[in-house]
Design a protein around this motif. Structure first.
Motif, PDB file in Angstrom:
ATOM      1  N   TYR A  62      46.334  32.982  43.048  1.00  0.00           N
ATOM      2  CA  TYR A  62      47.382  33.444  42.397  1.00  0.00           C
ATOM      3  C   TYR A  62      48.424  34.199  43.467  1.00  0.00           C
ATOM      4  O   TYR A  62      48.222  34.300  44.670  1.00  0.00           O
ATOM      5  CB  TYR A  62      47.273  34.427  41.379  1.00  0.00           C
ATOM      6  CG  TYR A  62      45.992  33.802  40.248  1.00  0.00           C
ATOM      7  CD1 TYR A  62      46.677  32.830  39.435  1.00  0.00           C
ATOM      8  CD2 TYR A  62      44.766  34.217  40.318  1.00  0.00           C
ATOM      9  CE1 TYR A  62      45.861  32.270  38.557  1.00  0.00           C
ATOM     10  CE2 TYR A  62      43.847  33.579  39.331  1.00  0.00           C
ATOM     11  CZ  TYR A  62      44.292  32.400  38.263  1.00  0.00           C
ATOM     12  OH  TYR A  62      43.641  32.128  37.529  1.00  0.00           O
ATOM     13  N   ALA A  63      49.523  34.733  43.043  1.00  0.00           N
ATOM     14  CA  ALA A  63      50.501  35.657  43.781  1.00  0.00           C
ATOM     15  C   ALA A  63      49.722  36.562  44.488  1.00  0.00           C
ATOM     16  O   ALA A  63      48.576  37.147  43.891  1.00  0.00           O
ATOM     17  CB  ALA A  63      51.725  35.904  43.062  1.00  0.00           C
ATOM     18  N   SER A  64      50.393  37.342  45.450  1.00  0.00           N
ATOM     19  CA  SER A  64      49.574  38.445  46.183  1.00  0.00           C
ATOM     20  C   SER A  64      49.678  39.631  45.365  1.00  0.00           C
ATOM     21  O   SER A  64      50.426  39.913  44.374  1.00  0.00           O
ATOM     22  CB  SER A  64      50.584  38.916  47.260  1.00  0.00           C
ATOM     23  OG  SER A  64      49.925  39.837  47.919  1.00  0.00           O
ATOM     24  N   GLY A  65      48.539  39.948  44.972  1.00  0.00           N
ATOM     25  CA  GLY A  65      48.058  41.214  44.055  1.00  0.00           C
ATOM     26  C   GLY A  65      47.724  40.959  42.738  1.00  0.00           C
ATOM     27  O   GLY A  65      47.320  41.654  42.048  1.00  0.00           O
ATOM     28  N   TYR A  66      47.266  39.625  42.500  1.00  0.00           N
ATOM     29  CA  TYR A  66      46.952  39.036  41.384  1.00  0.00           C
ATOM     30  C   TYR A  66      45.361  38.266  41.504  1.00  0.00           C
ATOM     31  O   TYR A  66      45.261  37.632  40.569  1.00  0.00           O
ATOM     32  CB  TYR A  66      47.823  38.267  40.757  1.00  0.00           C
ATOM     33  CG  TYR A  66      49.219  38.947  40.322  1.00  0.00           C
ATOM     34  CD1 TYR A  66      49.142  39.570  38.877  1.00  0.00           C
ATOM     35  CD2 TYR A  66      50.294  39.374  41.018  1.00  0.00           C
ATOM     36  CE1 TYR A  66      50.341  40.235  38.546  1.00  0.00           C
ATOM     37  CE2 TYR A  66      51.141  39.954  40.505  1.00  0.00           C
ATOM     38  CZ  TYR A  66      51.443  40.391  39.446  1.00  0.00           C
ATOM     39  OH  TYR A  66      52.473  41.092  39.116  1.00  0.00           O
ATOM     40  N   ASN A  67      44.832  38.575  42.446  1.00  0.00           N
ATOM     41  CA  ASN A  67      43.663  37.853  42.902  1.00  0.00           C
ATOM     42  C   ASN A  67      42.285  38.847  42.772  1.00  0.00           C
ATOM     43  O   ASN A  67      42.074  39.348  43.939  1.00  0.00           O
ATOM     44  CB  ASN A  67      43.863  37.000  44.342  1.00  0.00           C
ATOM     45  CG  ASN A  67      44.907  36.164  44.367  1.00  0.00           C
ATOM     46  OD1 ASN A  67      44.434  34.950  43.726  1.00  0.00           O
ATOM     47  ND2 ASN A  67      45.948  36.515  44.613  1.00  0.00           N
ATOM     48  N   ALA A  68      41.587  38.673  41.591  1.00  0.00           N
ATOM     49  CA  ALA A  68      40.519  39.409  41.652  1.00  0.00           C
ATOM     50  C   ALA A  68      39.430  39.276  42.601  1.00  0.00           C
ATOM     51  O   ALA A  68      38.402  40.065  43.040  1.00  0.00           O
ATOM     52  CB  ALA A  68      39.883  39.434  40.270  1.00  0.00           C
ATOM     53  N   ASP A  69      39.387  38.026  43.242  1.00  0.00           N
ATOM     54  CA  ASP A  69      38.391  37.537  43.988  1.00  0.00           C
ATOM     55  C   ASP A  69      38.412  38.311  45.347  1.00  0.00           C
ATOM     56  O   ASP A  69      37.388  38.195  46.350  1.00  0.00           O
ATOM     57  CB  ASP A  69      38.442  35.938  44.304  1.00  0.00           C
ATOM     58  CG  ASP A  69      39.520  35.379  45.104  1.00  0.00           C
ATOM     59  OD1 ASP A  69      40.662  36.146  44.775  1.00  0.00           O
ATOM     60  OD2 ASP A  69      39.702  34.683  45.498  1.00  0.00           O
ATOM     61  N   LYS A 118      42.995  44.973  41.967  1.00  0.00           N
ATOM     62  CA  LYS A 118      42.569  45.777  40.860  1.00  0.00           C
ATOM     63  C   LYS A 118      43.923  45.937  40.175  1.00  0.00           C
ATOM     64  O   LYS A 118      45.064  45.634  40.013  1.00  0.00           O
ATOM     65  CB  LYS A 118      42.279  47.255  41.186  1.00  0.00           C
ATOM     66  CG  LYS A 118      40.877  47.105  41.970  1.00  0.00           C
ATOM     67  CD  LYS A 118      40.453  48.646  42.373  1.00  0.00           C
ATOM     68  CE  LYS A 118      39.069  48.387  43.180  1.00  0.00           C
ATOM     69  NZ  LYS A 118      38.602  49.662  43.592  1.00  0.00           N
ATOM     70  N   TYR A 119      43.712  46.252  38.535  1.00  0.00           N
ATOM     71  CA  TYR A 119      44.512  46.525  37.726  1.00  0.00           C
ATOM     72  C   TYR A 119      45.755  45.307  37.436  1.00  0.00           C
ATOM     73  O   TYR A 119      46.637  45.561  37.101  1.00  0.00           O
ATOM     74  CB  TYR A 119      45.258  47.777  37.916  1.00  0.00           C
ATOM     75  CG  TYR A 119      44.399  49.134  38.210  1.00  0.00           C
ATOM     76  CD1 TYR A 119      43.596  49.699  37.287  1.00  0.00           C
ATOM     77  CD2 TYR A 119      44.498  49.511  39.414  1.00  0.00           C
ATOM     78  CE1 TYR A 119      42.882  50.721  37.781  1.00  0.00           C
ATOM     79  CE2 TYR A 119      43.722  50.660  40.006  1.00  0.00           C
ATOM     80  CZ  TYR A 119      42.747  51.221  38.770  1.00  0.00           C
ATOM     81  OH  TYR A 119      42.092  52.117  39.242  1.00  0.00           O
ATOM     82  N   ILE A 120      45.066  44.152  37.481  1.00  0.00           N
ATOM     83  CA  ILE A 120      46.033  43.140  37.217  1.00  0.00           C
ATOM     84  C   ILE A 120      46.571  42.777  36.001  1.00  0.00           C
ATOM     85  O   ILE A 120      47.760  42.618  35.992  1.00  0.00           O
ATOM     86  CB  ILE A 120      45.056  41.860  37.403  1.00  0.00           C
ATOM     87  CG1 ILE A 120      44.367  41.825  39.064  1.00  0.00           C
ATOM     88  CG2 ILE A 120      45.998  40.504  37.268  1.00  0.00           C
ATOM     89  CD1 ILE A 120      43.613  40.625  39.666  1.00  0.00           C
ATOM     90  N   TRP A 121      45.848  43.305  35.065  1.00  0.00           N
ATOM     91  CA  TRP A 121      46.521  43.317  33.443  1.00  0.00           C
ATOM     92  C   TRP A 121      47.648  44.208  33.459  1.00  0.00           C
ATOM     93  O   TRP A 121      48.347  44.079  32.450  1.00  0.00           O
ATOM     94  CB  TRP A 121      45.233  43.699  32.649  1.00  0.00           C
ATOM     95  CG  TRP A 121      44.798  45.014  32.745  1.00  0.00           C
ATOM     96  CD1 TRP A 121      43.777  45.382  33.674  1.00  0.00           C
ATOM     97  CD2 TRP A 121      44.999  45.986  32.069  1.00  0.00           C
ATOM     98  NE1 TRP A 121      43.311  46.509  33.421  1.00  0.00           N
ATOM     99  CE2 TRP A 121      44.072  47.195  32.447  1.00  0.00           C
ATOM    100  CE3 TRP A 121      45.768  46.410  30.690  1.00  0.00           C
ATOM    101  CZ2 TRP A 121      44.288  48.332  31.777  1.00  0.00           C
ATOM    102  CZ3 TRP A 121      45.913  47.501  30.399  1.00  0.00           C
ATOM    103  CH2 TRP A 121      45.125  48.851  30.774  1.00  0.00           C
ATOM    104  N   LEU A 122      47.805  45.175  34.292  1.00  0.00           N
ATOM    105  CA  LEU A 122      49.048  46.151  34.158  1.00  0.00           C
ATOM    106  C   LEU A 122      50.330  45.597  34.874  1.00  0.00           C
ATOM    107  O   LEU A 122      51.202  46.320  34.572  1.00  0.00           O
ATOM    108  CB  LEU A 122      48.616  47.509  34.635  1.00  0.00           C
ATOM    109  CG  LEU A 122      47.389  48.290  33.866  1.00  0.00           C
ATOM    110  CD1 LEU A 122      47.126  49.697  34.480  1.00  0.00           C
ATOM    111  CD2 LEU A 122      47.939  48.558  32.437  1.00  0.00           C
ATOM    112  N   LYS A 123      50.012  44.604  35.790  1.00  0.00           N
ATOM    113  CA  LYS A 123      51.222  44.235  36.392  1.00  0.00           C
ATOM    114  C   LYS A 123      52.345  43.173  35.951  1.00  0.00           C
ATOM    115  O   LYS A 123      51.558  42.473  34.907  1.00  0.00           O
ATOM    116  CB  LYS A 123      50.705  43.554  37.912  1.00  0.00           C
ATOM    117  CG  LYS A 123      49.657  44.732  38.647  1.00  0.00           C
ATOM    118  CD  LYS A 123      49.259  43.925  39.959  1.00  0.00           C
ATOM    119  CE  LYS A 123      48.430  44.726  40.852  1.00  0.00           C
ATOM    120  NZ  LYS A 123      47.834  44.215  41.754  1.00  0.00           N
TER     121      LYS A 123
END
Length: 355
Positions: free
Chosen positions: A339-346, A350-355
């Motif tokens: 995914y785009a930078s900042g959206y990769n849990a691997d 963190k806090y992807i659901w807030l972005k």
């Protein structure tokens, strides 16, 4: 080979470099985590370039043959004049722009190899032209980084070579039979539709070291693949500089030339630059409106990269549909690339659901 430069939205490349002095960057539409891209709103709110420009708010290119000492001169001159030094890009320059922890495999960096070029310049797999095409793209991306840094901070930039002088290698390769005529035609076409979008350097400094001396230095190099570079190839680069590039660029840029020993006197070179009036070239015609459009272009690295890719079949650089599909999913399977930078849990985002 265009996998990454076409598919990725490349972030601002200037973050990969640090200036000697702390430089205040333009504050509108910037952030410390995820920068907002500069646009018309920022311009309407008063973001302007010309108030930041000073005496050495310029682009300088230091050119010369291999092992000519241009890198040392460029770095010392940047320190002397308070400018930003950008070393010559390599085949992994894109990894620096995307801030990778380490170089990615060559499959994602143009599928070319510099060492292979010097050891087998006539390789049947087309490595030589793949390398040339890729390096032109890297130089163009770096040049856009340099212009972006200049117009957003006011600090000048000194480069080792530029996309304007990249053609010396193309001509040398062709003269030595390393690439085909069709490759030259392809290169001239992509350069014709891409270089016109950029202004040439304010100043080109040429370090003139005879090809014979260059070859001696290369033989003493710690890199084994540089120790057997043919003298004819080095002479072709030298000839192209003197007969093609320098006469051509002198119409729009200031040109200073020094031999190897003169280039070591940085104070003298800096003094010569002080005397230049910089009274020619398209930079003189620029204003805040044109700088605005220039900034819009250079901050869009995906747009810059796509300038060098056209729908033409050329065996040296064309990737088939099935191979492209395989490479695409291989790249997406790398950590932090799905995914785009900042959206990769691997990779710990963190806090992807807030972005």
């Amino acid at each position: 080979m265009a996998l990454r430069v076409i598919q990725l939205v490349i972030p601002s490349g200037t973050s990969a470099f640090k200036a000697v002095n702390v430089i205040q960057k333009a504050g509108v539409h910037t952030g410390s985590v995820r920068s907002l891209q500069y646009g018309w709103l920022a311009y309407m709110l008063g973001e302007r370039t010309t108030p930041r420009l000073k005496q050495f708010s310029k682009i300088f290119s230091v050119d010369g043959n291999l092992a000519s000492g241009k890198g040392a001169l460029a770095q010392k001159l940047a320190d002397k004049l308070g400018m930003l030094y950008m070393p010559e890009p390599d085949t992994f320059y894109l990894d620096k722009m995307t801030q990778e922890k380490g170089p990615l495999p060559v499959e994602f960096n143009g599928m070319c190899n510099l060492e292979k070029f010097y050891t087998d310049p006539k390789a049947a797999d087309g490595n030589s032209y793949r390398l040339q095409h890729w390096m032109y793209t890297m130089r163009l991306l770096q040049y856009s980084d340099a212009i972006e840094h200049l117009i957003t901070t006011g600090q000048g930039v000194i480069l080792e070579r530029s996309p304007f002088s990249d053609m010396v290698f193309l001509e040398a390769m062709f003269k030595q039979g390393y690439i085909r005529k069709e490759c030259v035609e392809h290169y001239n076409e992509i350069k014709g539709i891409s270089i016109c979008e950029f202004l040439p350097p304010h100043l080109v400094i040429y370090v003139d070291v005879p090809a014979e001396e260059v070859q001696k230095k290369l033989k003493q190099s710690g890199k084994s693949y540089l120790q057997n570079v043919p003298l004819a190839y080095l002479k072709s680069i030298e000839d192209c500089y003197k007969k093609s590039f320098l006469p051509q660029i002198s119409g729009t840029s200031e040109v200073l030339a020094y031999d190897g020993s003169q280039a070591q006197d940085v104070d003298k070179v800096a003094e010569d630059i002080e005397y230049l009036k910089f009274e020619k070239g398209p930079w003189l015609e620029q204003d805040d409106i044109s700088y605005h459009h220039m900034r819009m272009l250079v901050e869009d690295k995906q747009n810059v990269a796509t300038l060098t890719h056209i729908p033409r079949f050329l065996p040296e650089i064309t990737v088939g549909a099935h191979e492209y599909d395989k490479l695409y999913f291989a790249y997406k399977s790398l950590p932090g690339k799905k995914y785009a930078s900042g959206y990769n849990a691997d990779i710990g985002d963190k806090y992807i659901w807030l972005k």
